[in-house]
Motif scaffolding. Structure first.
Motif, PDB file in Angstrom:
ATOM      1  N   LEU A 161      18.043  71.832  77.436  1.00  0.00           N
ATOM      2  CA  LEU A 161      16.726  71.558  78.032  1.00  0.00           C
ATOM      3  C   LEU A 161      16.047  70.529  77.124  1.00  0.00           C
ATOM      4  CD1 LEU A 161      14.161  74.208  79.268  1.00  0.00           C
ATOM      5  CD2 LEU A 161      13.429  72.206  78.023  1.00  0.00           C
ATOM      6  N   VAL A 162      15.663  69.405  77.685  1.00  0.00           N
ATOM      7  CA  VAL A 162      15.059  68.351  76.859  1.00  0.00           C
ATOM      8  C   VAL A 162      13.620  68.757  76.536  1.00  0.00           C
ATOM      9  CG1 VAL A 162      14.536  65.885  76.691  1.00  0.00           C
ATOM     10  CG2 VAL A 162      16.575  66.655  77.943  1.00  0.00           C
ATOM     11  N   ALA A 163      13.351  68.929  75.231  1.00  0.00           N
ATOM     12  CA  ALA A 163      12.096  69.549  74.804  1.00  0.00           C
ATOM     13  C   ALA A 163      10.856  68.768  75.242  1.00  0.00           C
ATOM     14  CB  ALA A 163      12.113  69.734  73.295  1.00  0.00           C
ATOM     15  N   ASP A 164      10.967  67.473  75.468  1.00  0.00           N
ATOM     16  CA  ASP A 164       9.787  66.691  75.864  1.00  0.00           C
ATOM     17  C   ASP A 164       9.591  66.594  77.378  1.00  0.00           C
ATOM     18  OD1 ASP A 164       8.905  66.189  73.357  1.00  0.00           O
ATOM     19  OD2 ASP A 164       9.848  64.220  73.178  1.00  0.00           O
ATOM     20  N   THR A 165      10.698  66.474  78.109  1.00  0.00           N
ATOM     21  CA  THR A 165      10.554  66.131  79.533  1.00  0.00           C
ATOM     22  C   THR A 165      10.836  67.273  80.496  1.00  0.00           C
ATOM     23  OG1 THR A 165      12.869  65.496  79.745  1.00  0.00           O
ATOM     24  CG2 THR A 165      11.336  63.776  79.023  1.00  0.00           C
ATOM     25  N   GLY A 166      11.564  68.298  80.042  1.00  0.00           N
ATOM     26  CA  GLY A 166      11.923  69.381  80.964  1.00  0.00           C
ATOM     27  C   GLY A 166      13.185  69.081  81.768  1.00  0.00           C
ATOM     28  N   ALA A 167      13.826  67.935  81.478  1.00  0.00           N
ATOM     29  CA  ALA A 167      15.123  67.661  82.126  1.00  0.00           C
ATOM     30  C   ALA A 167      16.127  68.682  81.590  1.00  0.00           C
ATOM     31  CB  ALA A 167      15.580  66.252  81.804  1.00  0.00           C
ATOM     32  N   VAL A 168      17.128  69.013  82.401  1.00  0.00           N
ATOM     33  CA  VAL A 168      18.068  70.067  82.012  1.00  0.00           C
ATOM     34  C   VAL A 168      19.490  69.594  82.263  1.00  0.00           C
ATOM     35  CG1 VAL A 168      18.872  72.383  82.647  1.00  0.00           C
ATOM     36  CG2 VAL A 168      16.442  71.956  82.446  1.00  0.00           C
ATOM     37  N   ASP A 169      20.385  69.860  81.309  1.00  0.00           N
ATOM     38  CA  ASP A 169      21.793  69.518  81.502  1.00  0.00           C
ATOM     39  C   ASP A 169      22.393  70.474  82.529  1.00  0.00           C
ATOM     40  OD1 ASP A 169      24.025  67.852  79.845  1.00  0.00           O
ATOM     41  OD2 ASP A 169      24.846  69.738  80.687  1.00  0.00           O
ATOM     42  N   PRO A 170      23.327  69.994  83.370  1.00  0.00           N
ATOM     43  CA  PRO A 170      23.923  70.904  84.366  1.00  0.00           C
ATOM     44  C   PRO A 170      24.599  72.116  83.732  1.00  0.00           C
ATOM     45  CG  PRO A 170      24.623  68.622  84.740  1.00  0.00           C
ATOM     46  CD  PRO A 170      23.799  68.622  83.490  1.00  0.00           C
ATOM     47  N   THR A 172      23.515  73.859  81.151  1.00  0.00           N
ATOM     48  CA  THR A 172      22.561  74.751  80.471  1.00  0.00           C
ATOM     49  C   THR A 172      22.583  76.169  81.050  1.00  0.00           C
ATOM     50  OG1 THR A 172      21.111  72.942  79.883  1.00  0.00           O
ATOM     51  CG2 THR A 172      20.072  75.079  80.023  1.00  0.00           C
ATOM     52  N   LEU A 173      22.580  77.163  80.157  1.00  0.00           N
ATOM     53  CA  LEU A 173      22.533  78.560  80.614  1.00  0.00           C
ATOM     54  C   LEU A 173      21.081  78.918  80.924  1.00  0.00           C
ATOM     55  CD1 LEU A 173      24.688  80.282  77.811  1.00  0.00           C
ATOM     56  CD2 LEU A 173      25.472  79.551  80.082  1.00  0.00           C
ATOM     57  N   ALA A 174      20.841  79.466  82.089  1.00  0.00           N
ATOM     58  CA  ALA A 174      19.474  79.890  82.435  1.00  0.00           C
ATOM     59  C   ALA A 174      19.169  81.178  81.684  1.00  0.00           C
ATOM     60  CB  ALA A 174      19.368  80.107  83.937  1.00  0.00           C
ATOM     61  N   ALA A 175      18.020  81.216  81.007  1.00  0.00           N
ATOM     62  CA  ALA A 175      17.668  82.386  80.209  1.00  0.00           C
ATOM     63  C   ALA A 175      16.758  83.329  80.998  1.00  0.00           C
ATOM     64  CB  ALA A 175      16.967  81.940  78.937  1.00  0.00           C
ATOM     65  N   ASP A 176      16.813  84.615  80.629  1.00  0.00           N
ATOM     66  CA  ASP A 176      15.827  85.562  81.163  1.00  0.00           C
ATOM     67  C   ASP A 176      14.588  85.563  80.282  1.00  0.00           C
ATOM     68  OD1 ASP A 176      17.514  86.721  83.266  1.00  0.00           O
ATOM     69  OD2 ASP A 176      18.738  87.393  81.571  1.00  0.00           O
ATOM     70  N   VAL A 177      14.841  85.323  79.000  1.00  0.00           N
ATOM     71  CA  VAL A 177      13.731  85.267  78.027  1.00  0.00           C
ATOM     72  C   VAL A 177      14.009  84.096  77.096  1.00  0.00           C
ATOM     73  CG1 VAL A 177      12.510  86.489  76.179  1.00  0.00           C
ATOM     74  CG2 VAL A 177      13.553  87.802  78.036  1.00  0.00           C
ATOM     75  N   THR A 178      12.994  83.295  76.824  1.00  0.00           N
ATOM     76  CA  THR A 178      13.130  82.267  75.784  1.00  0.00           C
ATOM     77  C   THR A 178      12.139  82.609  74.677  1.00  0.00           C
ATOM     78  OG1 THR A 178      13.825  80.591  77.371  1.00  0.00           O
ATOM     79  CG2 THR A 178      12.995  79.801  75.253  1.00  0.00           C
ATOM     80  N   VAL A 179      12.670  82.816  73.483  1.00  0.00           N
ATOM     81  CA  VAL A 179      11.792  83.072  72.336  1.00  0.00           C
ATOM     82  C   VAL A 179      11.584  81.725  71.658  1.00  0.00           C
ATOM     83  CG1 VAL A 179      11.439  84.387  70.225  1.00  0.00           C
ATOM     84  CG2 VAL A 179      12.846  85.350  72.077  1.00  0.00           C
ATOM     85  N   THR A 180      10.389  81.180  71.830  1.00  0.00           N
ATOM     86  CA  THR A 180      10.140  79.829  71.318  1.00  0.00           C
ATOM     87  C   THR A 180       9.390  79.931  69.995  1.00  0.00           C
ATOM     88  OG1 THR A 180       9.521  77.613  72.043  1.00  0.00           O
ATOM     89  CG2 THR A 180       7.958  79.361  72.548  1.00  0.00           C
ATOM     90  N   LEU A 181       9.662  79.012  69.093  1.00  0.00           N
ATOM     91  CA  LEU A 181       9.221  79.164  67.708  1.00  0.00           C
ATOM     92  C   LEU A 181       8.085  78.212  67.367  1.00  0.00           C
ATOM     93  CD1 LEU A 181      12.853  79.427  66.441  1.00  0.00           C
ATOM     94  CD2 LEU A 181      11.258  81.302  66.859  1.00  0.00           C
ATOM     95  N   GLY A 182       7.031  78.753  66.798  1.00  0.00           N
ATOM     96  CA  GLY A 182       5.877  77.938  66.402  1.00  0.00           C
ATOM     97  C   GLY A 182       4.925  77.741  67.558  1.00  0.00           C
ATOM     98  N   PRO A 192      12.643  70.519  85.943  1.00  0.00           N
ATOM     99  CA  PRO A 192      13.267  71.813  86.232  1.00  0.00           C
ATOM    100  C   PRO A 192      13.312  72.769  85.028  1.00  0.00           C
ATOM    101  CG  PRO A 192      14.957  70.166  85.915  1.00  0.00           C
ATOM    102  CD  PRO A 192      13.652  69.437  85.815  1.00  0.00           C
ATOM    103  N   GLY A 193      12.988  72.293  83.835  1.00  0.00           N
ATOM    104  CA  GLY A 193      13.103  73.131  82.638  1.00  0.00           C
ATOM    105  C   GLY A 193      12.476  74.506  82.770  1.00  0.00           C
ATOM    106  N   ARG A 194      11.290  74.518  83.391  1.00  0.00           N
ATOM    107  CA  ARG A 194      10.547  75.779  83.516  1.00  0.00           C
ATOM    108  C   ARG A 194      11.390  76.888  84.131  1.00  0.00           C
ATOM    109  NH1 ARG A 194       8.807  79.585  82.711  1.00  0.00           N
ATOM    110  NH2 ARG A 194       6.856  80.651  83.124  1.00  0.00           N
ATOM    111  N   SER A 195      12.217  76.530  85.122  1.00  0.00           N
ATOM    112  CA  SER A 195      12.996  77.575  85.809  1.00  0.00           C
ATOM    113  C   SER A 195      14.170  78.073  84.966  1.00  0.00           C
ATOM    114  CB  SER A 195      13.511  77.116  87.173  1.00  0.00           C
ATOM    115  OG  SER A 195      13.120  75.871  87.516  1.00  0.00           O
ATOM    116  N   TYR A 196      14.463  77.434  83.838  1.00  0.00           N
ATOM    117  CA  TYR A 196      15.580  77.879  82.988  1.00  0.00           C
ATOM    118  C   TYR A 196      15.117  78.750  81.823  1.00  0.00           C
ATOM    119  CZ  TYR A 196      18.929  74.886  85.326  1.00  0.00           C
ATOM    120  OH  TYR A 196      19.767  74.324  86.258  1.00  0.00           O
TER     121      TYR A 196
END
Ligand SMILES: NC(=O)C1=CN([C@@H]2O[C@H](COP(=O)(O)OP(=O)(O)OC[C@H]3O[C@@H](n4cnc5c(N)ncnc54)[C@H](OP(=O)(O)O)[C@@H]3O)[C@@H](O)[C@H]2O)[C@H](O)CC1
Ligand SMILES: [K+]
Length: 503
Positions: A161-170, A172-182, A192-196
């Motif tokens: 998942l591209v951290a700036d744009t939300g573009a996603v590589d085909p 990429t594993l879709a997560a149920d939870v993303t623990v984001t740091l900071g 589409p990033g949001r849906s992953y």
């Protein structure tokens, strides 16, 4: 809620070490501990952690150690050559090896009820390489063959998942939870990033970072944040203090748009609302609109000026039409009107390419609010819709700064960019809002908030949130098929809910 770009995340990394003299390993320890806390709260027993050889992988191995200490069954699988990994990652690897957590095959993956993606985070450069894609595909196949659905947890961002744009590589594993740091990364809020990302949980690094970076360059607008933007009403408020809003719009056959905008202004608390339409439309519009709205007409610029002089907010555009006469009227008005101004729909069309307006917007003391959807924004800038969507936060920021406007770039999500370069990513709204007239209602809401004394920037950020929040209430009852007018009628309830929101 504060949002980080990739470079901000990397800058914080740098400052932790250079400015504080704090070893980055401390931050990693906090990060991994935070991830373990989230996983330990879920009802899972065996955890398969897939680690890359950068610091994201290091976070994953810290989490592995903590989870093991909590009595969970833990497997750590490494992708890449650990000998070429970061020193922190190698350090954690050595510890995990001694704890016998490392496995060199995926055999145990299907036996686990939780899979952790710690392959890479903000350190990915360019598109994912094919070797990593293939590994991800193999993992995906293993997951698909499982007889139950494991909990997939991503560390910092789902890998790819591209951290700036939300573009996603085909791959990429879709997560149920993303623990984001900071702080949450910008691309996690954009499609589409949001849906992953699944549910986003923010965990700290054990150090406050707001001394390093300006605290509000990009913000995510949540209920708690929007609450702080609400206008305060004095007990002696009356129609004279709550603002007189004027909507200029309408043309033959386009009666609904200005009516919806005007009525939305009423529902958003405007003291008085005047709807001014071309003379030929006056009778029909007067029959259609609610009695709370005053109506008037214009046949020339003198009339337009009479309607707008000394008003608290003027919105121009809804249903105005695209003929030459309307176009000239808009350009003439925008070039000469110095009061609070919102431009939408056909009003934006009339501007054409923004450069053709010379320094009109730059010279304004109070910035105008422009509310384009991507198609209208494409016409203003000459950009393609694809380029706009690929980078909506940055293009909005650049436009607002360059032209001294409050830009409301509508879409999923709507972003509001301010002349000073701050961007607000809206956190409300849903897919049921894709109906003609929804934008007209937003114009009415923002105009009413300006009329009540809010600065244009605050009115735009709050107006966009309230609009989406009102629609979210309707969405709970019916997924789609609710009308823009229903959204307008729901605004008061949204304001009430914000007022009673706990801090
Ligand atoms: N923000 C903070 O203060 C903290 C963040 N932490 C965590 O650290 C990561 C960022 O760590 P970094 O080491 O910079 O990089 P990553 O681990 O995200 O990524 C590096 C690995 O990714 C591989 N890579 C890079 N680009 C590609 C690509 N195009 N295709 C395939 N693989 C790629 C890279 O492999 P190389 O062979 O290229 O070296 C690495 O394996 C952040 O996200 C947080 O999780 C800290 O732990 C705490 C402080
Ligand atoms: K990751």
């Amino acid at each position: 809620m504060r949002v980080w770009s990739k470079s901000e995340a990397q800058y914080v990394d740098h400052c932790i070490q250079e400015d504080l003299g704090m070893p980055l390993g401390y931050a990693m320890e906090n990060a991994g501990h935070g991830v373990a806390d989230v996983i330990s709260e879920a009802d899972v027993q065996s955890i398969f952690i897939i680690c890359g050889t950068g610091n994201n992988g290091g976070d994953g191995m810290v989490a592995a150690r903590h989870l093991k200490a909590l009595g969970k069954e833990v497997f750590v699988y490494i992708i890449g050559d650990i000998d070429k990994g970061t020193s922190l990652c190698q350090e954690q690897f050595a510890i995990c090896q001694k704890l016998e957590l490392i496995t060199d095959s995926l055999d145990m993956l299907p036996t686990c009820d939780c899979i952790v993606d710690a392959i890479a985070g903000t350190g990915v450069v360019g598109d994912l390489r094919d070797d990593l894609r293939q590994e991800l595909d193999v993992i995906q196949t293993h997951i698909q063959k499982m007889t139950y659905e494991p909990l997939v947890v991503a560390i910092d961002v789902p890998t790819g998942l591209v951290a700036d744009t939300g573009a996603v590589d085909p791959a990429t594993l879709a997560a149920d939870v993303t623990v984001t740091l900071g702080a949450v990364k910008q691309g996690m809020l954009l499609y589409p990033g949001r849906s992953y990302c699944g549910t986003i949980v923010e965990k700290g690094l054990g150090v406050s970072w707001d001394m390093f970076i300006e605290p509000s360059r990009t913000m995510y607008v949540t209920t708690e944040f929007a609450k702080k933007l609400l206008p305060q009403r004095i007990p002696t408020a009356h129609k004279g203090t709550n603002g007189h809003v004027v909507i200029l719009g309408g043309s033959e056959g386009m009666y609904g748009a200005p009516v919806m905008a005007a009525e939305a202004a009423v529902y958003s608390g405007a003291g008085k609302v005047t709807l001014a339409v071309p003379t030929s439309c006056l009778d029909i519009v007067t029959q259609k609109v609610m009695p709370e709205v005053m109506t008037g007409s214009f046949g020339n610029m003198l009339h337009v000026r009479m309607h707008t002089v000394d008003k608290d907010a003027v919105a121009i555009g809804p249903g105005l039409g695209r003929n030459q006469e309307a176009k000239e009227m808009v350009r003439n008005f925008v070039n000469t009107f110095e009061g609070p101004l919102v431009i939408d729909a056909d009003g934006l069309f009339a501007l054409g390419r923004i450069e053709t307006m010379g320094t009109t917007f730059i010279d304004r003391e109070r910035p105008a609010v422009l509310t384009p959807h991507p198609g209208e924004f494409a016409a203003l800038t000459g950009m393609t819709i694809a380029d706009i969507e690929a980078s909506r936060v940055e293009v909005a920021r650049e436009f607002a700064t360059k032209h001294n406007v409050v830009l409301v770039l509508k879409g999923a999500p709507t972003v509001v960019a301010l002349p000073g370069g701050h961007v607000y990513i809206n956190g409300s709204g849903n897919e049921g809002m894709g109906t003609g007239g929804m934008g007209d209602v937003l114009t009415g809401i923002i105009s009413a908030l300006i009329g009540q004394g809010l600065p244009e920037s605050r009115a735009a950020v709050l107006g966009v949130f309230l609009h989406g929040n009102a629609a979210d209430r309707l969405h709970e009852v019916k997924p789609f098929g609710f009308t823009p007018s229903e959204v307008a009628r729901e605004i008061g309830t949204s304001i009430q809910a914000l007022m009673t929101e706990e801090e």
